[in-house]
Design a protein around this motif. Structure first.
Motif: not given
Length: 333
Positions: A245-252, A297-299, A226-232, A282-284
């Motif tokens: 992805g949590i929020s699609g391409v826009d991690p904010e 959580t991790d990067v 699971i990732t905030t930025h769906s870039a992978f 943001s990692d919110k």
């Protein structure tokens, strides 16, 4: 997987062929500011739109090129704005490397630049759609450009969306490297042999990196991350993983309550241990989901730029950090 808001991306049309320039023309250009091309001291002036293309130009061109980049470290590439002055300076470049529709401001500036040697990385490999089959790239700012779903002209919405993050797949990145190398050969034929040699060396390193990922992710407890930025999406597809992805391409952007609930269910079902976020965003949302589900959580770095917060000094170091973090999260054996 739910389709989420992503920026509209339009697949590139045809690659403008790189035109060979004489030595006089190559040395006549100048420019030192960020975003300014133009060779000095007999070097080919290359302007790259953002880090992944800058890295290729530097690795392949080495001492024969002077590389400038339009996107400063730490700036979100999608949101880049270019001044009229930078547009004028861009016209002094001998070669321009960009990824059409990733950065609308760059597309406009390139179109106005008058540069003959323009290389669109999107034409050097095949862009793919990563839709609802576990590789959802979302729907990048669908409001920005209507609601068309032409598979040949739609980069970012639904099943016809084309994912631009090709550099996160070492195999596809190698294909782009070959195209960049060929373009530099044509622009500076006097050093063609060096460009060819450097390209071959870089492709060899990328092939080795691909092997590291294959071996390192071959046997894992879970195949879902699971990732905030769906870039992978490309990385996930290459190595048999499922990106959620949590929020699609826009991690904010803020995910809906329904999406968060869906991800909680996915985490339980697929033995997910970690929610990934990127160092520069943001990692919110990642922390919110992790708290609600008892996950870590991790990067996971989308490598759109290198800063002092990056887990590595260049493409290869950051990609190996990504691999290490994925192995830990997925329970690699």
């Amino acid at each position: 997987m739910d389709v989420m808001n992503v920026r509209r991306l339009i697949p590139a049309a045809a690659l403008a062929g790189a035109v060979a320039l004489g030595a006089t023309a190559l040395t006549a250009c100048s420019g030192a500011a960020v975003g300014t091309g133009g060779g000095k001291d007999g070097k080919v002036g290359v302007t790259a739109s953002f880090y992944p293309l800058q890295f290729l130009a530097e690795q392949i061109g080495k001492d024969h090129v002077k590389v400038d980049v339009l996107t400063r470290p730490g700036v979100e590439p999608h949101d880049l704005e270019i001044t009229p002055r930078q547009t004028g300076q861009l016209g002094e470049a001998d070669v321009v490397l960009y990824l059409k529709s990733l950065q609308p401001a760059v597309d406009k500036a390139v179109a106005q630049s008058g540069v003959k040697n323009i290389v669109d990385a999107a034409t050097l490999t095949e862009l793919e759609a990563h839709g609802s089959s576990g590789h959802d790239h979302g729907a990048e700012e669908a409001h920005a450009e209507g609601e068309g779903h032409d598979h040949d002209h739609d980069h970012g919405h639904g099943e016809g969306a084309r994912d631009p993050h090709v550099w996160l797949d070492p195999v596809k990145y190698a294909e782009i490297a070959k195209g960049v190398g060929a373009s530099l050969e044509k622009a500076d034929p006097d050093h063609a042999a060096d460009y060819r040699k450097n390209t071959d060396e870089l492709v060899g390193k990328l092939t080795a990196l691909d092997t590291e990922f294959k071996d390192g992710l071959k046997n894992t407890t879970s195949r879902t991350f699971i990732t905030t930025h769906s870039a992978f999406g490309y990385l996930a597809e290459r190595y048999g993983l499922d990106q959620e992805g949590i929020s699609g391409v826009d991690p904010e952007s803020e995910p809906s309550p329904a999406r968060m609930k869906d991800l909680q269910a996915v985490a339980r079902k697929d033995n997910v241990t970690t929610v990934f976020f990127e160092a520069l965003a943001s990692d919110k949302t990642a922390k919110t989901l992790a708290t609600d589900t008892g996950l870590r959580t991790d990067v996971l770095d989308p490598l759109e730029g290198i800063t002092d917060k990056s887990q590595g000094a260049d493409y290869f170091e950051v990609m190996r950090s990504n691999l290490k973090n994925l192995q830990k999260a997925l329970g690699a054996k």
